[in-house]
Design a protein around this motif. Structure first.
Motif, PDB file in Angstrom:
ATOM      1  N   LEU B 113       0.824  -1.201   0.000  1.00 18.56           N
ATOM      2  CA  LEU B 113       0.000   0.000   0.000  1.00 18.56           C
ATOM      3  C   LEU B 113       0.861   1.255   0.000  1.00 18.56           C
ATOM      4  O   LEU B 113       0.573   2.220  -0.709  1.00 18.56           O
ATOM      5  CB  LEU B 113      -0.931  -0.019   1.221  1.00 18.56           C
ATOM      6  N   SER B 114       1.942   1.240   0.782  1.00 14.98           N
ATOM      7  CA  SER B 114       2.837   2.403   0.801  1.00 14.98           C
ATOM      8  C   SER B 114       3.400   2.657  -0.587  1.00 14.98           C
ATOM      9  O   SER B 114       3.380   3.788  -1.088  1.00 14.98           O
ATOM     10  CB  SER B 114       3.986   2.166   1.773  1.00 14.98           C
ATOM     11  N   VAL B 117       0.652   4.038  -2.969  1.00 17.47           N
ATOM     12  CA  VAL B 117       0.281   5.440  -2.735  1.00 17.47           C
ATOM     13  C   VAL B 117       1.409   6.371  -3.194  1.00 17.47           C
ATOM     14  O   VAL B 117       1.172   7.378  -3.881  1.00 17.47           O
ATOM     15  CB  VAL B 117      -0.063   5.669  -1.250  1.00 17.47           C
ATOM     16  N   LEU B 153      -4.400   9.648  -3.900  1.00 22.36           N
ATOM     17  CA  LEU B 153      -4.429   9.019  -2.578  1.00 22.36           C
ATOM     18  C   LEU B 153      -5.428   7.861  -2.555  1.00 22.36           C
ATOM     19  O   LEU B 153      -5.107   6.742  -2.134  1.00 22.36           O
ATOM     20  CB  LEU B 153      -4.789  10.064  -1.519  1.00 22.36           C
ATOM     21  N   ALA B 157      -4.352   3.957  -2.706  1.00 24.47           N
ATOM     22  CA  ALA B 157      -4.634   3.093  -1.562  1.00 24.47           C
ATOM     23  C   ALA B 157      -5.412   1.852  -2.000  1.00 24.47           C
ATOM     24  O   ALA B 157      -5.094   0.728  -1.599  1.00 24.47           O
ATOM     25  CB  ALA B 157      -5.420   3.881  -0.512  1.00 24.47           C
ATOM     26  N   VAL B 161      -4.151  -2.060  -1.782  1.00 28.92           N
ATOM     27  CA  VAL B 161      -4.827  -3.161  -1.100  1.00 28.92           C
ATOM     28  C   VAL B 161      -4.990  -4.342  -2.055  1.00 28.92           C
ATOM     29  O   VAL B 161      -4.772  -5.509  -1.689  1.00 28.92           O
ATOM     30  CB  VAL B 161      -6.203  -2.684  -0.554  1.00 28.92           C
TER      31      VAL B 161
END
Lengths: 121, 188
Positions: B113-114, B117, B153, B157, B161
């Motif tokens: 996820l990091s 993003v 964002l 995200a 996921v």
């Protein structure tokens, strides 16, 4: 599945979005005093927002009429099909801009604000 | 005169990159058909493939998949070398550059996820930077900046996921680099 750093990145991202929103939409922008009018990217008029007047700028599709009033300006009429710049209405803040595409005419307001409050030597 | 043949050796890695790039191109095309309220705001589904490739096969393979995706997407959508193509290419480049740095983040604390993003923000930043200096010089882009950033964002995200969910399955389902076989072959 999500790790601690992920929440950190999400929080930083949210903060970035919030900061950008404040900066772009809510930060005080000074009053405008000059209207810059461009045609095909070149500045064709630079008019102080002092006395009412109407300017006509020729673009590839036809004339664009720009109305100047004390402290504000707008695109009064434009031949572009979607009329977005006309529907933007009056612009009054430094930094506001109306782009008439595809007629390649733009109206942009400039303020007196310089990047520095004062310079001391 | 003897006919001459030029034979290009095709490695298993070439085939794998081609297969994954085809998947990314397919997602790009599907996405291009989706209506979007603001031009330029898209979920970036192809980035799911790029991230999976990055995490599974490394940065070089991800760069190949991303580059082929931009190029072939441009050909198939008819936007090759049009402004939209260059915006896409700029976004892909900045995104890959950030991923090159971000993949060294400690995996214990930072998951897909990091990366997703950060890549999404880099993508939009690259596109807007090019748009600001080339297509719309001036300040018109600034007012839309928060909208693009918010989209980056949210979609970053969501894609992250999806990547986090797909990655373990991909590790099980993907064939090993040198042997192609139909059964599942677990690899670390």
């Amino acid at each position: 599945m999500l790790k601690a750093g992920d929440f950190g990145v999400l929080a930083a991202g949210t903060a970035t979005v919030a900061a950008l929103a404040w900066w772009a939409w809510f930060a005080p922008s000074g009053a405008a005093d000059t209207a810059l009018i461009r045609a095909a990217g070149k500045i064709v008029h630079s008019v102080p927002l002092t006395r009412p007047q109407t300017l006509v700028v020729a673009g590839p599709l036809g004339p664009t009429r720009i109305e100047i009033e004390p402290g504000r300006a707008r695109v009064q009429a434009d031949p572009s099909p979607r009329q977005l710049c006309v529907r933007q209405g009056w612009l009054a803040h430094a930094g506001d801009a109306a782009l008439c595409l595809p007629n390649q005419v733009s109206l942009e307001l400039r303020g007196r604000q310089s990047p520095y409050d004062t310079l001391v030597y | 005169m003897t006919p001459s043949f030029i034979e290009l050796p095709v490695t298993a890695e070439d085939r794998r990159i081609a297969r994954l790039a085809a998947l990314a191109i397919g997602l790009s095309l599907a996405e291009a058909a989706l209506p979007s309220p603001v031009p330029g705001i898209k979920p970036g589904l192809a980035n799911i493939v790029v991230l999976l490739v990055l995490l599974r096969y490394g940065w070089r393979a991800a760069a190949w998949v991303s580059g082929l995706r931009v190029l072939a997407g441009g050909i198939l959508l008819g936007t090759l070398f049009a402004p939209g193509f260059w915006l896409s290419a700029a976004g892909a480049c900045t995104s890959l550059a950030v991923l090159a740095a971000a993949r060294h983040l400690p995996a214990r604390h930072f998951g897909p996820l990091s990366l997703s993003v950060l890549a999404a923000f880099a993508h939009i930043a690259g596109q807007l930077a090019l748009a600001a200096v080339w297509l719309l010089p001036g300040i018109a882009v600034l007012k839309l900046l928060p909208v693009f950033a918010a989209a980056a964002l949210v979609f970053g995200a969501v894609n992250g996921v999806i990547v986090a969910r797909l990655l373990p399955r991909m590790a099980l389902a993907a064939p090993t680099p040198d042997r192609r076989q139909s059964g599942p072959c677990p690899t670390p």
